[in-house]
Design a protein around this motif. Structure first.
Motif, PDB file in Angstrom:
ATOM      1  N   ARG A 134       0.821  -1.214   0.000  1.00 49.44           N
ATOM      2  CA  ARG A 134       0.000   0.000   0.000  1.00 49.44           C
ATOM      3  C   ARG A 134       0.850   1.257   0.000  1.00 49.44           C
ATOM      4  NH1 ARG A 134      -4.304  -1.177   4.782  1.00 49.44           N
ATOM      5  NH2 ARG A 134      -4.078   1.073   4.923  1.00 49.44           N
ATOM      6  N   VAL A 135       0.423   2.239  -0.786  1.00 51.62           N
ATOM      7  CA  VAL A 135       0.993   3.576  -0.655  1.00 51.62           C
ATOM      8  C   VAL A 135       0.002   4.360   0.218  1.00 51.62           C
ATOM      9  CG1 VAL A 135       1.764   5.674  -1.804  1.00 51.62           C
ATOM     10  CG2 VAL A 135       2.106   3.448  -2.915  1.00 51.62           C
ATOM     11  N   ALA A 155       0.433  -3.425 -10.554  1.00 55.25           N
ATOM     12  CA  ALA A 155       1.255  -4.099  -9.550  1.00 55.25           C
ATOM     13  C   ALA A 155       0.421  -4.584  -8.363  1.00 55.25           C
ATOM     14  CB  ALA A 155       2.363  -3.156  -9.069  1.00 55.25           C
ATOM     15  N   GLY A 156      -0.910  -4.376  -8.419  1.00 53.49           N
ATOM     16  CA  GLY A 156      -1.767  -4.792  -7.304  1.00 53.49           C
ATOM     17  C   GLY A 156      -1.474  -4.004  -6.039  1.00 53.49           C
ATOM     18  N   VAL A 157      -1.073  -2.742  -6.203  1.00 52.78           N
ATOM     19  CA  VAL A 157      -0.764  -1.888  -5.052  1.00 52.78           C
ATOM     20  C   VAL A 157      -2.006  -1.071  -4.680  1.00 52.78           C
ATOM     21  CG1 VAL A 157       0.629   0.085  -4.270  1.00 52.78           C
ATOM     22  CG2 VAL A 157       1.690  -1.751  -5.603  1.00 52.78           C
ATOM     23  N   ILE A 158      -2.278  -0.990  -3.391  1.00 55.02           N
ATOM     24  CA  ILE A 158      -3.470  -0.282  -2.930  1.00 55.02           C
ATOM     25  C   ILE A 158      -3.171   1.198  -2.710  1.00 55.02           C
ATOM     26  CG2 ILE A 158      -4.968  -0.047  -0.892  1.00 55.02           C
ATOM     27  CD1 ILE A 158      -4.664  -3.271  -0.965  1.00 55.02           C
ATOM     28  N   ALA A 213      -8.278   4.950 -12.772  1.00 51.57           N
ATOM     29  CA  ALA A 213      -7.101   4.174 -13.186  1.00 51.57           C
ATOM     30  C   ALA A 213      -7.215   2.711 -12.759  1.00 51.57           C
ATOM     31  CB  ALA A 213      -5.841   4.803 -12.596  1.00 51.57           C
ATOM     32  N   GLY A 214      -8.328   2.372 -12.094  1.00 52.45           N
ATOM     33  CA  GLY A 214      -8.581   0.974 -11.750  1.00 52.45           C
ATOM     34  C   GLY A 214      -7.907   0.497 -10.479  1.00 52.45           C
ATOM     35  N   ALA A 215      -7.359   1.423  -9.702  1.00 51.23           N
ATOM     36  CA  ALA A 215      -6.715   1.035  -8.446  1.00 51.23           C
ATOM     37  C   ALA A 215      -7.773   0.703  -7.398  1.00 51.23           C
ATOM     38  CB  ALA A 215      -5.848   2.181  -7.933  1.00 51.23           C
ATOM     39  N   VAL A 216      -7.421  -0.169  -6.459  1.00 53.53           N
ATOM     40  CA  VAL A 216      -8.262  -0.343  -5.279  1.00 53.53           C
ATOM     41  C   VAL A 216      -7.921   0.808  -4.346  1.00 53.53           C
ATOM     42  CG1 VAL A 216      -8.773  -1.768  -3.266  1.00 53.53           C
ATOM     43  CG2 VAL A 216      -8.382  -2.839  -5.500  1.00 53.53           C
TER      44      VAL A 216
END
Ligand SMILES: [Zn+2]
Length: 562
Positions: A388-389, A406-409, A448-451
């Motif tokens: 997570r950032v 990258a599957g980063v939250i 951007a499709g991020a969680v």
């Protein structure tokens, strides 16, 4: 009344019989909640009227008629009276102890003018005559002409004891003359490394202490005893439940405070806490073994250690968030690691199965965090760590797709775009127009499709979730300013904001299969609100009251009038 009870008992009997054929509905509910507008968050069945609970989990959701069938003799029947129900709120980033302590201390947030601020200091001092020190937090630079306070302004407010007040971002201290004297901060005193004693034109300290110089006075402030911390924490947990929160993510904690948190949650089991330990710069085998022991010990759905949290950079207002281009007025901030150091530490934690949370606010800091996560996955051959950032305030637009890839939250804070004077007069001008437009861009992050997991960073902002939702949806203050909202293209829908405070925050702690939506088998964590936030005009969301908070089927908060 008699006929109703008979009917319910008969229905329970019928349900029990029916249950023999349909095992998933076997038996009777402990509690049923009927006649509401229930937003489940489950795309398969987003809206229902009612839900049944058995033990700590949801037994069924459905129409009131369907759910009534599941009640039996001992079932507690709750009439929702048409109220709105949502999955229990999850705060994806806060500091529970700091927030709890802030409930008792002098808070200067929202005191936007000099006169409001001085009144609050005076009131607190008068109400706490026995406090040896007057300490507090939360003042904003915009309240002072020239952007900084002076001891000469504080002395008339507190003259009989030392006073030390910290700015809302934690980077600047404001001391009265007595506190400076006790700390021997005189005209002869030297600036400590990494800190500044601000002085007037005659060389006399003004009472303002920047960064590491804060500690000259800060270290004299009496430390809280464990029982004082625990008392505050109990109060904090009760407060958080009253805001509709059923889970929170603790963004960094040391071992001693973790023990305190564990003891307090045993005594006051009203909240689930997902914990990030403080990230070590050198995660040696010994460090990892010790932290792994904590992860094994705290692994329940009430208190679970699963992450570590570190810092890549600082904050915008102090110009310490790391930027590619200089701030207006100069300076680019400085990352607290080289890329190589960061890569090494992140890779070591990634390999050991940890989720890593990195505070990164400036575009350069965010880019470094993303790079470290991408490299760790590649080097270790890992996936699904959900690193997570934290904050993600000023990302480069080009870096946004890297979150999904990258599957980063993206762990953002719903109140951070709150457009008060500090935001409009300090934050935005410090960034300049180009960067301000891409700052706190929640919609762009979603697109951007991020969680995106929402939190509060309490005590930096309140953890009152309806305030957070209101801010993300309107981008205005509670007074409705600026008209139309700050950077209105980044407004979210209420449904998106709700999802970030429920399902997405659950995902950010690897727990979306247990919570964050309401469906059979999920934890019975939910909240009853005074109004349907999906239907009312956005400017009324802020007036929403939490009527009932249910955690694992048990009430943790109930408003007097519900
Ligand atoms: Zn934080």
């Amino acid at each position: 009344m008699t006929s109703r009870v008979t009917l319910l008992a008969a229905a329970g009997f019928a349900a029990a019989l029916a249950g023999a054929a349909a095992p998933e509905k076997t038996g009777t509910a402990d509690r049923v909640f009927l006649g509401g507008r229930v937003f489940t968050g489950d795309p398969a069945r987003p809206f229902v009227e009612a839900l049944a609970v058995r033990g700590a989990t949801v037994l069924a959701v459905g129409t009131s008629a369907e759910i009534r069938e599941l009640s039996g003799k001992g079932t507690d029947v709750v009439d929702l009276r048409g109220r709105f129900v949502a999955p229990g709120f999850i705060d994806g980033h806060l500091h529970l102890l700091g927030g709890s302590l802030s409930l008792e201390e002098l808070r200067l947030d929202d005191a936007e003018t000099f006169s409001a601020l001085t009144q609050r200091v005076r009131d607190w001092a008068a109400a706490h005559p026995d406090a040896h020190w007057v300490t507090g937090e939360g003042w904003s630079y915009a309240a002072f002409p020239g952007g900084l306070p002076s001891r000469l302004q504080l002395d008339p407010l507190v003259s009989n004891r030392p006073a030390f007040l910290v700015s809302y971002d934690g980077h600047t201290g404001w001391a009265n003359s007595m506190a400076l004297r006790l700390a021997s901060v005189t005209r002869e005193a030297q600036d400590p490394p990494g800190g500044t004693i601000v002085r007037d034109e005659k060389g006399e300290p003004t009472g303002v202490l920047k960064e590491n110089a804060m500690d000259l006075v800060g270290r004299l402030v009496p430390k809280l005893l464990p029982h004082e911390k625990e008392r505050a924490l109990r109060k904090g947990i009760a407060q958080v439940a009253a805001w509709g929160l059923t889970s929170v993510h603790q963004a960094g904690i040391g071992e001693e405070d973790l023990e305190l948190l564990s003891r307090t949650l045993d005594a006051v089991p009203r909240l689930r806490v997902y914990v990030a330990l403080d990230m070590e710069r050198e995660p040696t085998a010994d460090v990892l073994a010790r932290q792994d022991e904590l992860r094994r010990r705290f692994a329940s759905d009430r208190l679970r250690v699963g992450a570590v949290k570190g810092y890549v950079d600082g904050v915008v207002e102090a110009k310490t968030a790391a930027m590619f281009e200089p701030y207006v007025g100069g300076g680019t901030g400085l990352p607290s690691w080289t890329q190589e150091e960061l890569d090494r530490a992140v890779a070591a934690y990634d390999k050991a199965g940890w989720q890593v949370m990195l505070h990164a606010i400036g575009d350069r800091g965010i880019e470094m965090a993303l790079t470290a996560f991408e490299r760790a996955a590649r080097a270790n051959g890992t996936s699904g760590r959900r690193h997570r950032v934290e904050h993600v305030e000023v990302p480069r637009t080009a870096d946004l797709p890297r979150f999904k890839a990258a599957g980063v939250i993206a762990s953002t804070q719903a109140m951070f775009p709150y457009p008060n004077r500090n935001h409009l007069d300090v934050y935005v001008p410090t960034l300049g127009p180009e960067r301000a437009r891409r700052a706190l861009a929640f919609k762009a992050i979603d697109d951007a499709g991020a969680v995106q997991s929402f939190g509060s960073d309490w005590p930096v902002f309140t953890a009152e979730v309806v305030r957070g939702i209101a801010c993300a949806v309107t981008r205005t203050t509670v007074e409705g300013t600026p008209a139309g909202g700050w950077e209105p293209s980044q407004k979210l829908t209420v449904e998106a904001a709700l999802r970030h405070f429920t399902h997405d925050a659950a995902f950010a702690e690897h727990a979306e299969s247990q919570k964050g939506t309401l469906a059979p088998g999920k934890l019975a964590d939910f909240v009853v609100l005074s109004q349907d936030v999906l239907a009312i005009p956005p400017e009324r969301i802020k007036d929403t009251k939490v009527l009932l908070t249910v955690l694992g089927g048990q009430d943790t908060w109930r408003a007097k009038d519900f």
